[in-house]
Design an enzyme around this catalytic site. Sequence first.
Site, PDB file in Angstrom:
ATOM      1  N   HIS A  68       0.932  -1.051   0.022  1.00  0.00           N
ATOM      2  CA  HIS A  68      -0.086  -0.010   0.094  1.00  0.00           C
ATOM      3  C   HIS A  68       0.935   1.373  -0.041  1.00  0.00           C
ATOM      4  O   HIS A  68       1.904   1.199   0.715  1.00  0.00           O
ATOM      5  CB  HIS A  68      -0.999   0.029   1.227  1.00  0.00           C
ATOM      6  CG  HIS A  68      -0.440   0.204   2.502  1.00  0.00           C
ATOM      7  ND1 HIS A  68      -0.271   1.459   3.243  1.00  0.00           N
ATOM      8  CD2 HIS A  68       0.006  -1.034   3.387  1.00  0.00           C
ATOM      9  CE1 HIS A  68       0.315   1.123   4.344  1.00  0.00           C
ATOM     10  NE2 HIS A  68       0.286  -0.409   4.638  1.00  0.00           N
ATOM     11  N   GLU A 206      -5.142   1.907   2.602  1.00  0.00           N
ATOM     12  CA  GLU A 206      -5.097   0.594   3.568  1.00  0.00           C
ATOM     13  C   GLU A 206      -5.172   0.992   5.006  1.00  0.00           C
ATOM     14  O   GLU A 206      -5.889   0.173   5.752  1.00  0.00           O
ATOM     15  CB  GLU A 206      -3.877  -0.129   3.397  1.00  0.00           C
ATOM     16  CG  GLU A 206      -3.317  -1.421   4.091  1.00  0.00           C
ATOM     17  CD  GLU A 206      -2.884  -1.315   5.274  1.00  0.00           C
ATOM     18  OE1 GLU A 206      -2.905  -2.482   6.093  1.00  0.00           O
ATOM     19  OE2 GLU A 206      -2.518  -0.350   5.848  1.00  0.00           O
TER      20      GLU A 206
END
Length: 343
Positions: A68, A206
Amino acid sequence: MFLAKELEKGGLLDKLTSAHGPTGYEGEVRNIIKKEIENYVDDIKVDKMGNIVAHKKGNGPKIMIAAHMDEVGFIITGYNKDGTLKFRGLGGVNQLAIPSKPVLIGEKKLKGVIGAKAIHLQNAEERKKPFNYSNCCIDIGAKSKDEAMQKVEYGEYAVFDTEYDSFGENLIKGKAFDDRIGCLVIMEILKEKYNCDLYGVFNVQEEVGSRGANISAFNVQPDLAIVLEGTICADMPNIPDNKKATEVNKGPAISIMDKKSIFSNDMVDEIIKCCDENKIPYQRRASIAGGNDAGVIHTVGNGTSKIAAISVPCRYIHSSISVASQKDYLNTVKLLNYYLKKF
């Protein structure tokens, strides 16, 4: 101390971690990644959420390796009469670590400092309580609420202002190692050639519930997925051995499970076998705390039970600075390279 080129000051990890990319504002990081990988993949797409999906075409199983782009940060929520700013967290920032930290605000990178009441002015009861968003502010040097409103818009983001560097023996320090170090692993992996059908995915958001991964996983529909993370490291003197989730310089950490996923035993065994065959040091992540994009990747669409997480241990994550080992990073790249070439 010798450092890999991408880990040197001014190198690629420095660029990635120095870039602004709090949750929901990953554009600066995304632009760096796209430019660096464009010559090594067959196709790059950016979906409507802002995830990067890079495809290296091949035969065999469809494999997704994911990290991420977002980091924990702050969002401006209001103004105080004295010209300081009210703020809240974007993602799970360690609130105990916020006082007195320098920050940069918005695309203009306006400098600020997180202020808190001096210990000399605190009464006995106040000294027992930790600082949090309600008793801190961001000082931008403004003299009034009106001046602050002219300099900073309501809803602008802020990130820690932390200088990347190396220190000690094989150690590096900087902000946002969770998960720019995972992004860097994938970027290095994409430079190699493989026979599998490989998707390198760089997700957004995320830190607020793996929102980006829902979309990228639905679009890719992988047969097998590996999440690359900068994970909790607790090798500190006041932590008992049985609480040390991972340790720096002990190699990539291989997860058993966490709060969002139970990882594939078959894949974990294959990864460990790959370590043994190639003499790569590794450790088992001795904690089930936390979670990552794996939690949604293996449950989206038709789903897949074939999922694993390999992490670089990082001290002090979700604060203004992280510390990691060059050796752990290099061994994570080496492990993933060997593993993917098995297909």
